[in-house]
Design a protein around this motif. Structure first.
Motif, short mmCIF file in Angstrom:
data_model
loop_
_atom_site.label_atom_id
_atom_site.label_comp_id
_atom_site.label_asym_id
_atom_site.label_seq_id
_atom_site.Cartn_x
_atom_site.Cartn_y
_atom_site.Cartn_z
N LEU A 71 -1.93 -6.05 -4.80
CA LEU A 71 -2.61 -5.28 -3.75
C LEU A 71 -2.07 -5.62 -2.37
N ALA A 92 -4.72 0.85 -6.28
CA ALA A 92 -5.86 0.06 -5.81
C ALA A 92 -7.10 0.35 -6.65
N GLU A 95 -6.57 -1.50 -9.99
CA GLU A 95 -6.60 -2.95 -9.85
C GLU A 95 -8.00 -3.45 -9.50
N ILE A 96 -8.65 -2.79 -8.55
CA ILE A 96 -10.01 -3.20 -8.17
C ILE A 96 -10.96 -2.99 -9.34
#
Length: 172
Positions: A71, A92, A95-96
């Motif tokens: 990130l 993002a 990944e988040i």
């Protein structure tokens, strides 16, 4: 605290070093920091498995360190105009989502799925994209989108593995 977990923690510490170097106009040095993080990632897993030092906290922190570094790299590349916002947003989001889901289930007492070959392949392709992008080489955005697509396929593999590992039969 064992050696593999210390190596994982070192990757968290490399994130601000990467950002400082990259944002200060030193992309090659910043790329070397990313490579150093990648090397510690390989080493911590190897040492943990070979020495019987695999821990649940290590299984959780290892991918978190990787995702946060990714990130940071994506954020820096977006800020520099090297990758499109759409790619960064999709990355993002994934990944988040993986971080939040992993933490949610970890704190509910569920076992965390360790990295598998699909996840490692995805990481290698992300690293290839990062190298191409940071060194202004052609094809970086194309390779990045390939890594994004593979990362979502890998997520489905992790979900299936999670369900098997935790004896889940209902939808998550």
């Amino acid at each position: 605290m064992n050696v593999p977990n210390l190596l994982t923690i070192s990757r968290f510490l490399l994130i601000p070093v990467f950002l400082a170097l990259y944002l200060d106009g030193h992309p090659v040095w910043a790329l070397l920091v990313v490579f150093a993080a990648g090397i510690t990632d390989m080493l911590d897993g190897y040492i943990a498995r070979r020495s019987g030092l695999v821990t649940q906290i290590g299984i959780m922190l290892d991918p978190l360190a990787d995702k946060l570094m990714m990130l940071a790299v994506v954020g820096a590349l977006v800020a520099d105009g090297r990758i499109p916002w759409a790619a960064a947003g999709v990355m993002a989001f994934r990944e988040i989502g993986m971080i939040a889901t992993g933490a949610f289930f970890h704190f509910r007492g569920k076992l965390t799925v360790p990295a598998n070959s699909y996840g490692k392949l995805t990481t290698v392709i992300y690293y290839l994209a990062i190298v191409l992008l940071m060194l202004d080489q052609p094809g970086g955005v194309f390779v990045l989108w390939g890594a994004v697509a593979l990362s979502f396929l890998t997520s489905f593999v992790y979900i299936a593995s999670f369900r098997r590992l935790n004896g889940e039969t209902k939808a998550l």
